[in-house]
Motif scaffolding. Structure first.
Motif, short mmCIF file in Angstrom:
data_model
loop_
_atom_site.label_atom_id
_atom_site.label_comp_id
_atom_site.label_asym_id
_atom_site.label_seq_id
_atom_site.Cartn_x
_atom_site.Cartn_y
_atom_site.Cartn_z
N ASP A 86 4.63 8.87 -3.90
CA ASP A 86 4.88 9.56 -5.17
C ASP A 86 6.31 9.37 -5.66
O ASP A 86 6.61 9.61 -6.83
CB ASP A 86 4.59 11.06 -5.02
CG ASP A 86 3.11 11.32 -4.79
OD1 ASP A 86 2.30 10.47 -5.20
OD2 ASP A 86 2.78 12.37 -4.20
N LYS A 143 0.83 -1.20 0.00
CA LYS A 143 0.00 0.00 0.00
C LYS A 143 0.87 1.26 0.00
O LYS A 143 0.61 2.22 -0.74
CB LYS A 143 -0.92 0.00 1.21
CG LYS A 143 -1.79 1.27 1.29
CD LYS A 143 -2.58 1.33 2.56
CE LYS A 143 -3.35 2.66 2.64
NZ LYS A 143 -4.10 2.80 3.90
N ASP A 144 1.92 1.26 0.84
CA ASP A 144 2.81 2.42 0.90
C ASP A 144 3.47 2.68 -0.45
O ASP A 144 3.63 3.84 -0.86
CB ASP A 144 3.88 2.20 1.97
CG ASP A 144 3.28 2.13 3.37
OD1 ASP A 144 2.12 2.59 3.53
OD2 ASP A 144 3.95 1.60 4.28
N ARG A 182 -9.60 7.45 -3.19
CA ARG A 182 -8.41 7.88 -3.92
C ARG A 182 -8.22 7.07 -5.20
O ARG A 182 -7.88 7.61 -6.26
CB ARG A 182 -7.19 7.74 -3.03
CG ARG A 182 -5.89 8.14 -3.72
CD ARG A 182 -4.77 8.30 -2.74
NE ARG A 182 -3.55 8.70 -3.42
CZ ARG A 182 -2.45 9.11 -2.79
NH1 ARG A 182 -2.43 9.17 -1.47
NH2 ARG A 182 -1.38 9.45 -3.46
N THR A 183 -8.48 5.79 -5.10
CA THR A 183 -8.33 4.91 -6.27
C THR A 183 -9.26 5.32 -7.40
O THR A 183 -8.85 5.45 -8.56
CB THR A 183 -8.60 3.45 -5.88
OG1 THR A 183 -7.64 3.05 -4.90
CG2 THR A 183 -8.50 2.54 -7.09
N MET A 237 -8.92 4.63 0.75
CA MET A 237 -8.15 4.15 -0.41
C MET A 237 -9.07 4.00 -1.63
O MET A 237 -8.64 4.25 -2.76
CB MET A 237 -7.52 2.80 -0.07
CG MET A 237 -6.60 2.27 -1.14
SD MET A 237 -5.10 3.26 -1.26
CE MET A 237 -4.23 2.35 -2.53
N LEU A 256 1.02 4.41 -2.72
CA LEU A 256 0.70 5.79 -2.39
C LEU A 256 1.91 6.72 -2.43
O LEU A 256 1.75 7.94 -2.39
CB LEU A 256 0.06 5.85 -0.99
CG LEU A 256 -1.26 5.08 -0.82
CD1 LEU A 256 -1.75 5.19 0.61
CD2 LEU A 256 -2.31 5.61 -1.79
N ARG A 270 4.34 1.24 -8.75
CA ARG A 270 2.95 1.53 -8.35
C ARG A 270 1.97 0.63 -9.10
O ARG A 270 1.01 0.13 -8.53
CB ARG A 270 2.63 3.00 -8.61
CG ARG A 270 3.30 3.95 -7.64
CD ARG A 270 2.59 5.30 -7.62
NE ARG A 270 2.68 5.95 -8.92
CZ ARG A 270 3.69 6.76 -9.26
NH1 ARG A 270 4.66 6.99 -8.41
NH2 ARG A 270 3.71 7.33 -10.44
#
Length: 1058
Positions: A751, A745-746, A786-787, A783, A749, A758
């Motif tokens: 950048d 997950k990190d 955001r997804t 999440m 997310l 990713r």
């Protein structure tokens, strides 16, 4: 004699008199040839005897003439008419026309004379009472029958020559001169009278204005060309420069220095028996032409037939010509130097005259080249090319190069040119704007390439080999291409040029030296030189270090793969061979070539050898293998080690995993690439995944997800993504054990992560069977928001680009979003309504071009549709919200309920027109139905069927209404068509489940009861499908009342289900 016979006789006699008068009235000056004069004389005698015959007989005999005489007169009239036509040609046509046709004209007169003789003999037989007249007829008949019409020898020779010209045969200047001399004699004029000759040719042109004869036209064109050349008076000062210096600067040759045939100063004068002098080559060629034409050789000037072809050197004249030539050359060389050294620089016209002069001296008087060289003209011309190349233009550059090419036949001049840097100047002219300049530049390089040292100099010049190589393969100019190829072949023979040639894309010399034998070709013999190991190592090292185009890589691989693989067996050549193979394997198309050369066993031997092999060699070996397996191909079936294992075998995979933690960084990266390649192959993936599952493969790979090197992480994530597709449960268990789910997950997310990381992290999370708790605690609900936001932004960008393709990151995020939709809670449902997720999935079905995106979107619609059926149950239990499913979620999506909602046929409750949980109201059914068409991917079809099947769950109380809606939208027919075409498998099972429920509706089972294709497909499923498919097929046949037709039993449960 009757009146009719009398009238006919008078007509015949009148015709004869008129024709004879026409022939006889022409005087001798009217004819330029003997044959028409001779025939005219016979016509005059005939006129006299006929007048006497007609005058004496008609007055004495009323039955005159007798029938036989009348027949003879008629025949005589006809032949006289033809004779007049022939004779008129001699009078009215040009003399050259008559010469062209003299043989046929002569034959015609001969034929008519014989015919007339016969008619005269017939008349003579009727004159028994007049012996004197009879004798005259007999004498004339005899004379005409014995008459000989001949073509003179000169006329025949000219006729033969003109006929050859009519065949379009090429002629030299010497032959053209001889033709003109013969023609002038036949015409009776002086060969130097150009005006008169031109008049005769113009007359011929008028005669042939309406001629359709190709041969006659060719003769005319040839004569016009010849007379134009012949009419040019020889320029006696042509070999001197046109200067403003003193009067004695030009020494003109005497006229007897010129050959009558070539009109040029003779170099080797010879005398014939006719005492005429000619240039040896010109007269010898004339003799050959005469013999080829089947006639006796003649002296062109006199026309005399020669008894002997002997020709003796005219020593005196040759000496005089040589003396004249030496004096003239000295003057011209001196003037040329003055012109090229004058200030300011000479004009382009002056430079051209100088270059023409020097070239003429070099070509025509080779013995005088030393004078040109000693005068410094070679250096001056080279300097002209160097200093004034742009100003003089391509035409003069070509002339300067041509002059130097001629002077290069002098060895001392050639050395001077090399010292002055002619090489670079010639190479520069290879880019000239005119084909002529480029051609002469290549010829100059070809002349100098006879010397090995000069070949090295050419190869070392920047751009020379590239230009020559491009010329050699250019088909637009074949002559230029052949010359460039010849230069390159000479350069190839020099060992020091191999690397330069290869850098220019000319690999044949390198490949020859790399192979077992080196073939050297020269002009006279073929020599086989056996290549040594040292040469092979050197050549392989070159291949490894060079920057090659894809075409070059393929060319080298095809010719040298086996040699390079054989070199791996020898320690000395191993490093060079690995470098070369690593360079060649970077082209994926070379994988098959290298694998066929048995490369893999040698490479795995080097890679897994833990004793003598250096880390550098292991890195090269692993890099080559990773290049080969980057795409599925022939390697999947090729033996990869000495024991006969395949690359995807457990033996190889286990050793790769064992080496992964021990190898150098570069080798680790290559091993990861190898594992990714073989795991991604459709044919090899199953075996590799099995090996990873049986051992500690997953545990070995996971630490690389956090590797400090970016490329290591990229390929570790890529390999983990592949693993997640095939053994997701094992992978998620290991990630739980290592507590690495949060890492994925990190990475998604962060950048700072690469796009590849990713994308793979999203795909991995989407493929993992996460628990409901893990979705809430690890991924968390925010999440999803955001997804979906990222997906929408990417989808909008894709639509604006018109490509409408979704990135791999988008696919991963789409897959990830499905985790939240499988078991949604109140907060997730709220986000679904707010972000209009069902609408988003529908747009993906319509606009996306990727099957994977369509599949995931269809599954998303399935989960939303299932959630909608679950939610409506809870909504129905709450009386304070009577508006139905979609209205109950107004607080989620922020919309106000419709004042008069209508019942949804699917949910049997009011649904908003933009509901995010109803496939019907959100207009998703038609796009899903379109996915059932045959041209779609099978996985996409399965997902679409599953989504549509949510409308036909066993709990549906309004099946009839739902099926009616599906039929109106074309879903029923689409499902029927899909089922009749589909084969045994998951898609068949999902489709027949849906079909069986559709056929429960009575009006539809009646409608399709006689559908032979459907019944046949159901019967095939009943026989060959799996257990579930067979059960559903049996129920469907029962609904259609077709089960008894195949001898089966009625389903015990079908009635209850219906």
């Amino acid at each position: 004699m009757t009146s009719s016979n009398s009238g006919l006789t008078s007509v015949v006699i009148e015709s004869i008199n008129r024709l004879l008068s026409e022939i006889c009235t022409w005087d001798e000056n009217s004819y330029s040839f003997e044959n028409p004069r001779q025939f005219s004389d016979y016509a005059k005698r005939l006129q006299l005897v006929l007048n006497q015959f007609l005058g004496s007989s008609s007055s004495e005999n009323s039955n005159f003439p007798p029938q036989s005489a009348l027949t003879a007169l008629r025949g005589l009239s006809g032949d006289l008419k033809k004779s007049v036509e022939t004779v008129s040609v001699y009078k009215n046509k040009s003399k050259i026309y008559i010469l062209i046709n003299c043989i046929s004209l002569c034959s015609s007169l001969q034929e008519h004379a014989v015919a007339i003789s016969g008619w005269l003999a017939l008349i003579e037989s009727t004159l028994e009472d007049d012996p004197d007249l009879r004798k005259k007829f007999a004498d004339l008949s005899r004379d005409m029958s014995q008459a000989e019409f001949k073509v003179t020898e000169n006329e025949e020779r000219v006729h033969c020559t003109l006929q050859k010209e009519g065949e379009g045969r090429q002629t030299t200047k010497a032959v053209q001169s001889a033709i003109i001399m013969d023609l002038a004699r036949a015409l009776g004029i002086d060969s130097k009278n150009h005006l008169e000759l031109s008049k005769h040719i113009n007359l011929l042109k008028a005669d042939l204005s309406r001629s359709n004869s190709v041969s006659e036209r060719r003769i005319l064109f040839s004569l016009e060309r010849i007379i134009n050349n012949w009419s040019i008076e020889p320029d006696l000062s042509a070999q001197s420069l046109d200067t403003d210096f003193e009067d004695d600067a030009q020494i003109t040759p005497f006229k007897n220095f010129l050959c009558p045939l070539t009109k040029e100063v003779m170099k080797d004068p010879v005398v014939l028996e006719s005492h005429q002098t000619y240039e040896r080559s010109a007269i010898e060629y004339w003799f050959r032409r005469c013999l080829q034409d089947g006639r006796d050789p003649t002296c062109p000037v006199t026309g005399q037939v020669l008894k002997s072809l002997e020709h003796k050197p005219n020593i005196g004249l040759a000496g005089a010509i040589e003396e004249w030539m030496n004096r003239n050359v000295d003057i011209q060389v001196k003037l040329s130097v003055n012109y090229l050294t004058q200030e300011p620089s000479p004009s382009a016209e002056c430079i051209q005259r100088v270059l023409d002069c020097i070239y003429r001296i070099s070509e025509e008087y080779p013995s005088s080249r030393y004078k040109v060289r000693n005068a410094g003209l070679v250096v001056l011309i080279v300097n002209l090319l160097r200093n004034s190349s742009k100003s003089i233009g391509t035409h003069l550059r070509a002339k300067a190069l041509m002059t130097l090419l001629s002077m290069a036949n002098d060895d001392e001049s050639k050395k001077i040119m090399l010292e002055e840097g002619i090489t670079r100047l010639a190479i520069h002219s290879l880019t000239g704007s005119s084909e002529k300049e480029r051609e002469i530049a290549v010829k100059l390089l070809l002349e100098f390439s006879r010397d090995e040292a000069y070949c090295v100099k050419i190869a070392s010049e920047k751009g020379a080999l590239v230009l020559l190589s491009s010329m050699a393969v250019t088909l637009e100019y074949p002559a230029l291409s052949n010359l460039a190829e010849e230069v390159l072949k000479r350069i190839e023979k020099v060992e020091d040029n191999v690397l330069h040639l290869a850098a220019a894309g000319r690999f044949e010399p390198l490949l020859c030296r790399l192979s077992e034998g080196l073939v050297c070709l020269d002009r006279f013999s073929i020599t086989l030189l056996v290549g040594t190991d040292a040469v092979k190592i050197e050549m392989a090292s070159m291949v490894g270090k060079m920057t090659l185009t894809n075409t070059s890589k393929e060319q080298i691989a095809r010719k040298s793969a086996k040699i390079l693989v054989e070199m791996l067996a020898k320690p000395d050549g191993r490093a060079s061979s690995l470098q070369a193979l690593n360079n060649l394997s970077s082209l994926s198309d070379n994988a098959t070539i290298l694998v066929d050369a048995a490369m893999l066993p040698a490479l795995t031997g080097i890679l897994f050898d833990s004793q003598d092999t250096s880390p550098e060699l292991k890195e090269l070996a692993s890099s080559i293998i990773s290049n080969v397996v980057s795409k599925p191909g022939h390697w999947e079936l090729a033996v990869a080690d000495k024991q006969g294992h395949l690359l995807q075998s457990e033996s190889i995979v286990v050793r790769l995993l064992g080496l992964l933690s021990l190898a150098s960084l570069q080798c680790q990266l290559s091993i990861l690439r190898i594992l990714v390649g073989i795991a991604s192959s459709p044919q090899a993936s199953g075996s590799v995944v099995s090996c990873l599952k049986s051992g500690d493969g997953i545990k070995t790979v996971i630490p690389f997800l956090e590797h400090e090197e970016v490329e290591h992480r990229i390929y570790a994530f890529r390999l983990t993504r592949v693993i997640s597709k095939h053994m997701s449960q094992d992978l998620v268990n290991e990630l739980r054990t290592c507590d690495k789910l949060q890492l994925l997950k990190d990475k998604l997310l962060n950048d700072q992560s690469t796009d590849s990381e990713r994308s793979d992290a999203a795909s991995i999370l989407g493929n993992l069977p996460l628990s409901e708790e893990e979705v809430k605690t690890v991924l968390r609900v925010d999440m999803l928001r955001r997804t979906i936001t990222i997906l929408k932004d990417e989808f909008c960008s894709a639509r604006e680009r018109t490509t409408r393709t979704t990135s791999s990151t988008g696919e991963g995020l789409l897959c990830l979003s499905l985790h939240f939709l499988k078991n949604p809670d109140f907060e997730i449902l709220s986000i679904v309504g707010e972000l209009k997720l069902m609408t988003f999935f529908r747009e993906q079905l319509v606009f996306s071009l990727k099957p994977k995106v369509k599949q995931l979107s269809a599954l998303g619609l399935k989960y939303l549709s299932e959630s909608g059926r679950t939610v409506i149950v809870s909504v129905d239990s709450e009386p304070q919200i009577p508006q139905g499913l979609c209205s109950s979620l107004i607080f989620m999506c922020g919309r106000r309920a419709s004042p008069e909602p209508t019942l949804c046929p699917v949910h049997n409750a009011p649904c908003d027109t933009e509901s995010q949980f109803c496939l019907l109201k959100s207009s998703c059914i038609k796009p899903l139905s379109d996915l059932l068409l045959p041209d779609n991917d099978t996985n996409v079809q399965i997902a679409a069927v599953e989504a549509l099947s949510t409308l036909l769950e066993d709990t549906s109380d309004n099946l009839i209404h739902v099926v009616d809606e599906l039929e109106q939208l074309g879903v029923v027919n689409a499902v029927l068509d899909l089922f009749t075409e589909v084969r045994t498998g998951i898609l068949q099972e999902r489709t027949i489940w849906m079909l069986e429920r559709i056929l429960r509706v009575e009006n539809l089972n009646h409608k399709h009861a006689l559908n032979e294709g459907l019944v046949r497909a159901l019967v095939e499923t009943l026989r060959h499908g799996n257990a579930n498919a067979k059960r559903h097929a049996q129920d469907a046949l029962t609904n259609l009342k077709q089960l008894s037709a195949i001898g089966g039993k009625s389903s015990q449960s079908s009635g209850g289900r219906r």
